[in-house]
Design a protein around this motif. Structure first.
Motif, mmCIF file in Angstrom:
data_model
loop_
_atom_site.group_PDB
_atom_site.id
_atom_site.type_symbol
_atom_site.label_atom_id
_atom_site.label_comp_id
_atom_site.label_asym_id
_atom_site.label_seq_id
_atom_site.Cartn_x
_atom_site.Cartn_y
_atom_site.Cartn_z
ATOM 1 N N UNK A 62 0.821 -1.217 0.000
ATOM 2 C CA UNK A 62 0.000 0.000 0.000
ATOM 3 C C UNK A 62 0.855 1.266 0.000
ATOM 4 N N UNK A 63 2.159 1.135 0.176
ATOM 5 C CA UNK A 63 3.030 2.307 0.197
ATOM 6 C C UNK A 63 3.063 3.011 1.537
ATOM 7 N N UNK A 64 2.742 2.277 2.605
ATOM 8 C CA UNK A 64 2.680 2.873 3.939
ATOM 9 C C UNK A 64 3.981 2.732 4.716
ATOM 10 N N UNK A 65 4.777 1.719 4.398
ATOM 11 C CA UNK A 65 6.012 1.468 5.144
ATOM 12 C C UNK A 65 7.010 0.748 4.254
ATOM 13 N N UNK A 66 8.270 0.806 4.647
ATOM 14 C CA UNK A 66 9.341 0.107 3.948
ATOM 15 C C UNK A 66 10.157 -0.675 4.964
ATOM 16 N N UNK A 67 11.033 -1.534 4.451
ATOM 17 C CA UNK A 67 11.937 -2.273 5.318
ATOM 18 C C UNK A 67 11.449 -3.676 5.605
ATOM 19 N N UNK A 101 7.856 3.907 8.509
ATOM 20 C CA UNK A 101 6.769 4.511 7.750
ATOM 21 C C UNK A 101 7.311 5.380 6.623
ATOM 22 N N UNK A 102 6.633 5.339 5.500
ATOM 23 C CA UNK A 102 6.949 6.207 4.373
ATOM 24 C C UNK A 102 6.368 7.601 4.635
ATOM 25 N N UNK A 103 6.731 8.599 3.822
ATOM 26 C CA UNK A 103 6.082 9.908 3.968
ATOM 27 C C UNK A 103 4.557 9.816 3.886
ATOM 28 N N UNK A 104 4.043 8.948 3.009
ATOM 29 C CA UNK A 104 2.586 8.783 2.925
ATOM 30 C C UNK A 104 2.038 8.160 4.199
ATOM 31 N N UNK A 105 2.793 7.223 4.789
ATOM 32 C CA UNK A 105 2.367 6.616 6.041
ATOM 33 C C UNK A 105 2.309 7.620 7.172
#
Length: 213
Positions: free
Chosen positions: A60-65, A71-75
């Motif tokens: 969903x583009x909410x987190x990475x790793x 959290x991503x900027x969008x998260x």
């Protein structure tokens, strides 16, 4: 992570994934080790249920790793929106971040289709055997239905800041066929369509869940 052909898709819906994102932001500072998050959720870090949630955050583009989830900027943005309008906009971007669902939306739009038609579309999009589609179609349908209100929402959306002091004075300025939702520091305006109503309801439900949590 679930896949049909070359298309991966989340096994956890957007609303539930955003709720988890907000827990990471509010309680864990926006970044947490994978094993620590599993403990917080009462799950095994090696289990399928936890893996599905971690993968959904990424898809969903909410987190990475992987070993550490950040959290991503969008998260971060969806966890601490400055207004209802900002929250609605970021939810729409997140809903449009999964290619498989975008392909489905391009074919379906705001129409209703039964599961057999959806399965045929999925086979056409992904090129996989129908027995594999049938095994996945119920899950895909459930998650896709959860974001259709955002995908169908009109781009005709405006925000007016600091409008509360003018309540009752500018109703005549609302264009025909538009609706307005007022909140403490502004007003959210959009065309009155079924899709926009669905988006507004979903956004309000998300805010309610956050307040009650």
């Amino acid at each position: 992570m679930a896949k049909l052909g070359d298309y991966e898709f989340p096994e956890i819906g957007l609303t539930e994934s955003v709720e988890l994102t907000r827990r990471i932001y509010d309680k864990l500072g926006g970044e947490v080790r994978r094993d620590a998050l599993a403990i917080v959720l009462g799950m095994s870090s090696a289990g399928g249920a936890f893996g599905a949630r971690a993968s959904a955050l990424r898809i969903w583009g909410l987190a990475t790793g992987r070993s550490s989830i950040e959290l991503t900027p969008a998260g971060v943005q969806v966890s601490s929106p400055t207004s209802l309008e900002e929250e609605a906009q970021v939810m729409r971007r997140l809903a449009a971040s999964v290619p498989l669902f975008n392909e489905l939306h391009g074919r379906i739009g705001d129409s209703s289709v039964d599961q057999s038609v959806l399965a045929a579309m999925l086979q056409e999009i992904t090129g996989v055997e129908m027995n594999e589609v049938v095994r996945r179609v119920a899950m895909i349908e459930r998650i896709f239905e959860g974001i259709r209100g955002y995908l169908n929402a009109s781009v005709d959306l405006q925000v007016e800041k600091n409008s509360m002091s003018r309540i009752g004075t500018n109703i005549e300025n609302l264009p025909e066929g538009w609706m307005e939702f007022r909140y403490d520091d502004g007003a959210l305006r959009m065309r009155e369509t079924a899709a926009n109503l669905d988006m507004l309801i979903a956004t309000l439900e998300s805010r309610r869940d956050r307040l009650s949590g």
